[in-house]
Design a protein around this motif. Structure first.
Motif, PDB file in Angstrom:
ATOM      1  N   THR A 129      43.852  46.707  39.785  1.00 49.32           N
ATOM      2  CA  THR A 129      42.606  45.586  39.895  1.00 49.32           C
ATOM      3  C   THR A 129      43.065  45.532  40.789  1.00 49.32           C
ATOM      4  O   THR A 129      44.174  44.836  41.066  1.00 49.32           O
ATOM      5  CB  THR A 129      41.709  45.690  38.673  1.00 49.32           C
ATOM      6  OG1 THR A 129      40.848  44.507  39.248  1.00 49.32           O
ATOM      7  CG2 THR A 129      43.255  44.441  38.086  1.00 49.32           C
ATOM      8  N   ASP A 131      43.491  40.472  41.211  1.00 48.37           N
ATOM      9  CA  ASP A 131      43.891  39.309  40.713  1.00 48.37           C
ATOM     10  C   ASP A 131      42.587  38.604  41.707  1.00 48.37           C
ATOM     11  O   ASP A 131      42.226  38.930  42.822  1.00 48.37           O
ATOM     12  CB  ASP A 131      44.791  39.515  40.329  1.00 48.37           C
ATOM     13  CG  ASP A 131      46.009  38.464  41.084  1.00 48.37           C
ATOM     14  OD1 ASP A 131      45.092  38.392  42.897  1.00 48.37           O
ATOM     15  OD2 ASP A 131      46.759  38.363  41.103  1.00 48.37           O
ATOM     16  N   GLU A 132      43.315  37.331  40.642  1.00 47.15           N
ATOM     17  CA  GLU A 132      41.760  36.346  41.671  1.00 47.15           C
ATOM     18  C   GLU A 132      42.731  35.396  42.533  1.00 47.15           C
ATOM     19  O   GLU A 132      42.199  35.288  43.054  1.00 47.15           O
ATOM     20  CB  GLU A 132      41.760  34.397  40.745  1.00 47.15           C
ATOM     21  CG  GLU A 132      43.214  34.612  40.473  1.00 47.15           C
ATOM     22  CD  GLU A 132      44.005  35.283  38.937  1.00 47.15           C
ATOM     23  OE1 GLU A 132      44.534  34.372  38.644  1.00 47.15           O
ATOM     24  OE2 GLU A 132      43.881  35.960  38.901  1.00 47.15           O
ATOM     25  N   ASN A 133      43.735  36.365  42.990  1.00 48.44           N
ATOM     26  CA  ASN A 133      44.671  36.216  45.094  1.00 48.44           C
ATOM     27  C   ASN A 133      44.365  36.771  45.700  1.00 48.44           C
ATOM     28  O   ASN A 133      44.572  36.925  46.488  1.00 48.44           O
ATOM     29  CB  ASN A 133      46.082  35.579  44.502  1.00 48.44           C
ATOM     30  CG  ASN A 133      45.934  34.101  43.355  1.00 48.44           C
ATOM     31  OD1 ASN A 133      45.394  33.593  43.335  1.00 48.44           O
ATOM     32  ND2 ASN A 133      46.917  34.352  42.654  1.00 48.44           N
ATOM     33  N   THR A 135      45.809  39.687  44.846  1.00 46.88           N
ATOM     34  CA  THR A 135      46.673  41.020  45.138  1.00 46.88           C
ATOM     35  C   THR A 135      46.498  42.574  44.252  1.00 46.88           C
ATOM     36  O   THR A 135      45.674  42.570  43.185  1.00 46.88           O
ATOM     37  CB  THR A 135      47.952  40.632  43.745  1.00 46.88           C
ATOM     38  OG1 THR A 135      48.738  39.193  44.703  1.00 46.88           O
ATOM     39  CG2 THR A 135      49.566  40.585  43.487  1.00 46.88           C
ATOM     40  N   ILE A 137      47.060  44.019  41.179  1.00 46.91           N
ATOM     41  CA  ILE A 137      47.816  44.841  40.327  1.00 46.91           C
ATOM     42  C   ILE A 137      47.462  46.185  40.078  1.00 46.91           C
ATOM     43  O   ILE A 137      47.185  46.751  38.917  1.00 46.91           O
ATOM     44  CB  ILE A 137      47.235  44.336  38.850  1.00 46.91           C
ATOM     45  CG1 ILE A 137      46.912  42.826  39.791  1.00 46.91           C
ATOM     46  CG2 ILE A 137      47.992  44.133  37.777  1.00 46.91           C
ATOM     47  CD1 ILE A 137      48.274  41.454  39.509  1.00 46.91           C
ATOM     48  N   LYS A 263      33.866  41.326  34.692  1.00 49.59           N
ATOM     49  CA  LYS A 263      33.935  40.766  36.124  1.00 49.59           C
ATOM     50  C   LYS A 263      32.722  40.110  36.215  1.00 49.59           C
ATOM     51  O   LYS A 263      32.523  39.235  37.457  1.00 49.59           O
ATOM     52  CB  LYS A 263      35.327  41.202  36.898  1.00 49.59           C
ATOM     53  CG  LYS A 263      35.916  41.544  36.335  1.00 49.59           C
ATOM     54  CD  LYS A 263      36.531  42.204  37.639  1.00 49.59           C
ATOM     55  CE  LYS A 263      38.572  42.536  37.362  1.00 49.59           C
ATOM     56  NZ  LYS A 263      38.715  43.292  38.947  1.00 49.59           N
TER      57      LYS A 263
END
Length: 309
Positions: A129, A131-133, A135, A137, A263
Protein backbone atom coordinates in the motif's frame (compact mmCIF):
# COMPACT_ATOMS: atom_id res chain seq x y z
CA UNK A 1 14.81 -3.70 -22.41
CA UNK A 2 13.11 -0.34 -22.03
CA UNK A 3 10.25 -0.70 -19.55
CA UNK A 4 7.36 1.71 -19.01
CA UNK A 5 5.44 1.22 -15.77
CA UNK A 6 2.02 2.85 -15.77
CA UNK A 7 1.45 4.04 -12.24
CA UNK A 8 3.85 4.26 -9.30
CA UNK A 9 1.44 3.14 -6.62
CA UNK A 10 1.42 0.12 -4.37
CA UNK A 11 1.88 -2.39 -7.22
CA UNK A 12 3.65 -0.48 -9.99
CA UNK A 13 5.86 1.35 -7.52
CA UNK A 14 6.91 -1.91 -5.90
CA UNK A 15 7.65 -4.09 -8.92
CA UNK A 16 8.88 -1.20 -11.06
CA UNK A 17 11.06 -0.11 -8.18
CA UNK A 18 12.58 -3.55 -7.81
CA UNK A 19 13.43 -3.59 -11.52
CA UNK A 20 14.95 -0.12 -11.25
CA UNK A 21 16.90 -1.21 -8.18
CA UNK A 22 18.35 -4.07 -10.24
CA UNK A 23 19.47 -1.63 -12.93
CA UNK A 24 16.83 -2.04 -15.63
CA UNK A 25 15.83 0.91 -17.84
CA UNK A 26 12.54 1.80 -16.14
CA UNK A 27 10.33 4.85 -16.66
CA UNK A 28 7.14 5.56 -14.71
CA UNK A 29 4.10 7.13 -16.39
CA UNK A 30 2.33 9.00 -13.58
CA UNK A 31 -0.12 11.82 -12.88
CA UNK A 32 1.18 15.34 -12.24
CA UNK A 33 0.56 15.15 -8.49
CA UNK A 34 2.46 11.88 -8.12
CA UNK A 35 5.26 13.19 -10.37
CA UNK A 36 5.76 16.22 -8.15
CA UNK A 37 5.78 14.02 -5.05
CA UNK A 38 8.33 11.60 -6.50
CA UNK A 39 10.54 14.45 -7.68
CA UNK A 40 10.61 15.74 -4.11
CA UNK A 41 10.96 12.49 -2.18
CA UNK A 42 12.17 9.90 -4.67
CA UNK A 43 10.59 6.46 -4.84
CA UNK A 44 10.79 4.93 -1.37
CA UNK A 45 10.03 1.27 -0.71
CA UNK A 46 9.79 -0.12 2.81
CA UNK A 47 9.63 -3.88 2.57
CA UNK A 48 10.18 -7.06 4.55
CA UNK A 49 12.52 -7.94 1.67
CA UNK A 50 14.65 -4.84 2.09
CA UNK A 51 14.16 -1.09 1.89
CA UNK A 52 15.31 0.99 -1.05
CA UNK A 53 15.32 4.68 -2.02
CA UNK A 54 15.38 5.36 -5.77
CA UNK A 55 15.40 8.29 -8.20
CA UNK A 56 13.08 7.21 -11.02
CA UNK A 57 12.63 8.55 -14.53
CA UNK A 58 9.15 10.06 -14.79
CA UNK A 59 6.81 11.11 -17.58
CA UNK A 60 3.21 12.30 -17.65
CA UNK A 61 0.50 11.72 -20.22
CA UNK A 62 1.01 13.67 -23.42
CA UNK A 63 4.79 13.88 -23.29
CA UNK A 64 6.72 13.20 -26.49
CA UNK A 65 6.27 9.53 -27.52
CA UNK A 66 9.21 7.22 -26.92
CA UNK A 67 9.77 3.58 -27.75
CA UNK A 68 9.31 0.96 -25.04
CA UNK A 69 9.75 -2.79 -25.26
CA UNK A 70 7.20 -3.56 -22.55
CA UNK A 71 4.50 -1.56 -20.78
CA UNK A 72 3.43 -2.75 -17.30
CA UNK A 73 -0.11 -1.66 -16.52
CA UNK A 74 -0.56 -1.63 -12.75
CA UNK A 75 -3.52 0.70 -12.22
CA UNK A 76 -7.03 0.01 -10.93
CA UNK A 77 -9.58 -1.31 -13.41
CA UNK A 78 -11.74 1.84 -13.25
CA UNK A 79 -8.76 3.80 -14.63
CA UNK A 80 -8.17 1.44 -17.55
CA UNK A 81 -9.89 3.48 -20.26
CA UNK A 82 -7.84 6.54 -19.32
CA UNK A 83 -4.69 4.38 -19.25
CA UNK A 84 -5.42 3.05 -22.73
CA UNK A 85 -5.56 6.62 -24.01
CA UNK A 86 -2.36 7.50 -22.16
CA UNK A 87 -0.28 4.59 -23.47
CA UNK A 88 -1.53 4.58 -27.06
CA UNK A 89 1.31 6.86 -28.30
CA UNK A 90 3.87 4.46 -26.81
CA UNK A 91 2.50 1.21 -28.25
CA UNK A 92 4.27 0.15 -31.44
CA UNK A 93 4.24 -3.09 -33.42
CA UNK A 94 6.77 -4.88 -31.19
CA UNK A 95 5.61 -3.44 -27.86
CA UNK A 96 4.43 -5.91 -25.22
CA UNK A 97 1.63 -4.87 -22.86
CA UNK A 98 1.71 -6.68 -19.52
CA UNK A 99 -1.41 -5.98 -17.41
CA UNK A 100 -1.31 -6.74 -13.69
CA UNK A 101 -4.96 -6.00 -12.98
CA UNK A 102 -7.10 -8.44 -11.05
CA UNK A 103 -9.94 -10.15 -12.90
CA UNK A 104 -10.15 -11.06 -16.57
CA UNK A 105 -12.36 -8.62 -18.50
CA UNK A 106 -9.53 -6.09 -18.95
CA UNK A 107 -7.90 -8.45 -21.47
CA UNK A 108 -10.83 -7.93 -23.84
CA UNK A 109 -10.55 -4.16 -23.47
CA UNK A 110 -6.84 -4.15 -24.23
CA UNK A 111 -7.19 -6.55 -27.17
CA UNK A 112 -10.01 -4.45 -28.62
CA UNK A 113 -7.75 -1.39 -28.53
CA UNK A 114 -4.36 -2.83 -29.50
CA UNK A 115 -5.06 -6.20 -31.11
CA UNK A 116 -4.12 -9.71 -30.01
CA UNK A 117 -0.38 -9.40 -30.57
CA UNK A 118 0.84 -6.96 -27.92
CA UNK A 119 -1.23 -8.22 -24.98
CA UNK A 120 0.40 -10.66 -22.56
CA UNK A 121 -1.19 -12.31 -19.54
CA UNK A 122 -0.12 -11.31 -16.09
CA UNK A 123 -0.97 -11.12 -12.42
CA UNK A 124 0.70 -10.44 -9.12
CA UNK A 125 0.50 -11.50 -5.50
CA UNK A 126 1.73 -8.79 -3.15
CA UNK A 127 0.44 -7.10 -0.02
CA UNK A 128 1.43 -3.48 -0.44
CA UNK A 129 0.00 0.00 0.00
CA UNK A 130 1.02 3.66 -0.16
CA UNK A 131 1.30 5.58 3.08
CA UNK A 132 0.38 9.25 3.50
CA UNK A 133 3.84 10.28 2.26
CA UNK A 134 3.67 8.19 -0.91
CA UNK A 135 6.05 5.52 0.36
CA UNK A 136 5.37 1.99 -0.89
CA UNK A 137 4.85 -0.24 2.16
CA UNK A 138 5.21 -3.95 1.36
CA UNK A 139 4.49 -6.27 4.25
CA UNK A 140 4.07 -9.90 3.20
CA UNK A 141 6.61 -12.63 2.38
CA UNK A 142 4.94 -13.19 -1.00
CA UNK A 143 5.87 -10.69 -3.71
CA UNK A 144 5.27 -12.53 -6.97
CA UNK A 145 4.63 -11.21 -10.47
CA UNK A 146 3.57 -13.95 -12.91
CA UNK A 147 3.58 -13.44 -16.68
CA UNK A 148 3.43 -15.28 -19.98
CA UNK A 149 2.05 -15.45 -23.49
CA UNK A 150 -1.71 -15.97 -23.50
CA UNK A 151 -1.11 -18.70 -26.09
CA UNK A 152 1.21 -20.53 -23.70
CA UNK A 153 4.07 -20.42 -26.20
CA UNK A 154 7.62 -19.80 -25.01
CA UNK A 155 8.37 -17.11 -27.58
CA UNK A 156 11.60 -15.26 -28.20
CA UNK A 157 10.16 -12.06 -26.77
CA UNK A 158 9.10 -13.85 -23.59
CA UNK A 159 12.61 -15.25 -23.23
CA UNK A 160 13.98 -11.71 -23.52
CA UNK A 161 11.48 -10.53 -20.93
CA UNK A 162 12.51 -13.36 -18.60
CA UNK A 163 16.09 -12.18 -18.88
CA UNK A 164 15.17 -8.60 -18.01
CA UNK A 165 13.06 -9.72 -15.07
CA UNK A 166 15.63 -12.12 -13.64
CA UNK A 167 17.80 -11.50 -10.57
CA UNK A 168 15.53 -8.88 -8.96
CA UNK A 169 14.56 -8.68 -5.29
CA UNK A 170 11.01 -9.70 -6.19
CA UNK A 171 9.84 -12.93 -7.79
CA UNK A 172 9.13 -12.53 -11.52
CA UNK A 173 7.76 -15.92 -12.58
CA UNK A 174 7.22 -17.11 -16.15
CA UNK A 175 4.16 -19.29 -16.72
CA UNK A 176 3.11 -21.34 -19.74
CA UNK A 177 -0.43 -21.43 -18.31
CA UNK A 178 -0.94 -17.77 -17.53
CA UNK A 179 -4.64 -17.67 -18.44
CA UNK A 180 -5.34 -20.58 -16.10
CA UNK A 181 -3.45 -18.81 -13.35
CA UNK A 182 -5.36 -15.58 -13.98
CA UNK A 183 -8.69 -17.40 -13.63
CA UNK A 184 -7.48 -19.10 -10.46
CA UNK A 185 -6.52 -15.76 -8.95
CA UNK A 186 -9.82 -14.23 -10.04
CA UNK A 187 -11.65 -16.97 -8.14
CA UNK A 188 -9.46 -16.50 -5.08
CA UNK A 189 -9.46 -12.71 -4.97
CA UNK A 190 -13.18 -12.33 -5.68
CA UNK A 191 -13.94 -14.74 -2.82
CA UNK A 192 -11.58 -12.95 -0.43
CA UNK A 193 -12.74 -9.47 -1.48
CA UNK A 194 -16.40 -10.42 -1.38
CA UNK A 195 -16.22 -11.72 2.19
CA UNK A 196 -13.94 -9.07 3.69
CA UNK A 197 -15.78 -6.10 2.18
CA UNK A 198 -19.18 -7.50 3.10
CA UNK A 199 -18.24 -8.12 6.73
CA UNK A 200 -15.73 -5.27 7.13
CA UNK A 201 -13.27 -7.68 8.76
CA UNK A 202 -10.00 -9.48 8.01
CA UNK A 203 -10.31 -13.05 6.84
CA UNK A 204 -9.45 -14.58 10.24
CA UNK A 205 -12.58 -13.54 12.19
CA UNK A 206 -14.76 -14.42 9.20
CA UNK A 207 -13.56 -18.00 8.85
CA UNK A 208 -13.49 -18.45 12.65
CA UNK A 209 -17.21 -17.71 12.85
CA UNK A 210 -19.53 -20.51 11.73
CA UNK A 211 -21.94 -18.22 9.90
CA UNK A 212 -19.09 -16.15 8.48
CA UNK A 213 -17.41 -19.21 7.02
CA UNK A 214 -20.73 -20.35 5.57
CA UNK A 215 -21.06 -17.06 3.69
CA UNK A 216 -17.46 -17.35 2.50
CA UNK A 217 -18.09 -20.88 1.22
CA UNK A 218 -21.25 -19.64 -0.48
CA UNK A 219 -19.32 -16.94 -2.33
CA UNK A 220 -16.73 -19.48 -3.53
CA UNK A 221 -19.50 -21.85 -4.68
CA UNK A 222 -21.35 -19.15 -6.64
CA UNK A 223 -18.19 -17.84 -8.32
CA UNK A 224 -17.12 -21.35 -9.32
CA UNK A 225 -20.56 -22.05 -10.83
CA UNK A 226 -20.36 -18.92 -12.99
CA UNK A 227 -16.79 -19.46 -14.15
CA UNK A 228 -17.45 -23.10 -14.99
CA UNK A 229 -20.36 -22.07 -17.23
CA UNK A 230 -18.11 -19.50 -18.91
CA UNK A 231 -15.72 -22.24 -19.95
CA UNK A 232 -12.96 -21.12 -17.62
CA UNK A 233 -10.47 -23.74 -16.32
CA UNK A 234 -12.43 -23.85 -13.05
CA UNK A 235 -14.72 -26.60 -11.74
CA UNK A 236 -16.59 -27.73 -8.62
CA UNK A 237 -13.72 -29.98 -7.52
CA UNK A 238 -11.67 -26.87 -6.77
CA UNK A 239 -14.00 -25.54 -4.06
CA UNK A 240 -12.34 -27.49 -1.20
CA UNK A 241 -8.85 -26.42 -2.27
CA UNK A 242 -9.93 -22.76 -2.49
CA UNK A 243 -11.38 -22.89 0.99
CA UNK A 244 -8.26 -24.64 2.26
CA UNK A 245 -6.10 -21.89 0.77
CA UNK A 246 -8.18 -19.24 2.54
CA UNK A 247 -7.86 -21.13 5.82
CA UNK A 248 -4.07 -20.95 5.51
CA UNK A 249 -4.00 -17.16 5.19
CA UNK A 250 -2.85 -14.94 8.04
CA UNK A 251 -5.57 -14.12 10.56
CA UNK A 252 -5.34 -10.35 9.92
CA UNK A 253 -5.17 -10.61 6.12
CA UNK A 254 -7.33 -8.06 4.33
CA UNK A 255 -8.19 -7.81 0.65
CA UNK A 256 -6.96 -4.78 -1.28
CA UNK A 257 -10.59 -3.87 -1.93
CA UNK A 258 -11.29 -3.80 1.80
CA UNK A 259 -8.26 -1.55 2.32
CA UNK A 260 -9.59 0.77 -0.42
CA UNK A 261 -12.90 1.01 1.45
CA UNK A 262 -11.10 1.84 4.69
CA UNK A 263 -9.32 4.68 2.86
CA UNK A 264 -12.61 5.96 1.40
CA UNK A 265 -11.54 5.13 -2.16
CA UNK A 266 -13.46 3.80 -5.15
CA UNK A 267 -13.58 0.02 -5.49
CA UNK A 268 -13.36 -2.37 -8.43
CA UNK A 269 -16.87 -3.65 -7.75
CA UNK A 270 -17.93 -3.58 -11.41
CA UNK A 271 -14.73 -5.21 -12.67
CA UNK A 272 -14.87 -8.00 -10.08
CA UNK A 273 -18.55 -8.62 -9.39
CA UNK A 274 -20.81 -6.95 -11.94
CA UNK A 275 -18.94 -8.82 -14.67
CA UNK A 276 -19.69 -12.13 -12.90
CA UNK A 277 -23.31 -11.18 -12.19
CA UNK A 278 -23.94 -10.38 -15.85
CA UNK A 279 -22.53 -13.76 -16.81
CA UNK A 280 -24.72 -15.43 -14.16
CA UNK A 281 -27.82 -13.69 -15.47
CA UNK A 282 -27.05 -14.80 -19.01
CA UNK A 283 -26.69 -18.41 -17.81
CA UNK A 284 -29.67 -18.22 -15.41
CA UNK A 285 -27.47 -19.00 -12.39
CA UNK A 286 -28.78 -17.96 -8.97
CA UNK A 287 -26.25 -15.83 -7.07
CA UNK A 288 -27.93 -14.38 -3.96
CA UNK A 289 -24.73 -13.85 -1.97
CA UNK A 290 -22.82 -12.19 -4.82
CA UNK A 291 -25.75 -9.85 -5.37
CA UNK A 292 -25.53 -8.77 -1.72
CA UNK A 293 -21.74 -8.37 -2.02
CA UNK A 294 -22.17 -6.12 -5.06
CA UNK A 295 -25.02 -4.13 -3.52
CA UNK A 296 -22.92 -3.52 -0.40
CA UNK A 297 -20.07 -2.08 -2.49
CA UNK A 298 -22.33 0.13 -4.58
CA UNK A 299 -24.12 1.49 -1.49
CA UNK A 300 -20.70 2.29 -0.01
CA UNK A 301 -19.58 4.09 -3.20
CA UNK A 302 -22.76 6.18 -3.33
CA UNK A 303 -22.71 7.05 0.37
CA UNK A 304 -19.00 7.84 0.65
CA UNK A 305 -18.05 8.99 -2.86
CA UNK A 306 -21.36 9.99 -4.44
CA UNK A 307 -20.84 7.52 -7.29
CA UNK A 308 -24.15 6.56 -8.89
CA UNK A 309 -24.80 2.92 -9.76
Amino acid sequence: MKILVVGAGAVGGYFGGRLLEKGEDVTFLVREKRKKQLEETGLRIQSVHGDVHLTPKLIVSGEKPQTYDVILVSTKAYHLQAVIKDIRPYVEKETMILPLLNGISHLDQLIDEFGEGPVLGGLCFVESTLDENGTVIQTSPIHNLVFGERTGKNTERIQQLCQSFSMTKANFIYSEEILKEMWQKYLFISSLSGATTLMRAPIGPIRATKSGFAVLAGIVTEVVAIMEKMGAPIDQKQIPSQLAKIKEMGYEMKSSMQRDMQKGLQTEADHFFLYLLKQAQAENIKTPILEIVYANLKVYEKAVLGIES
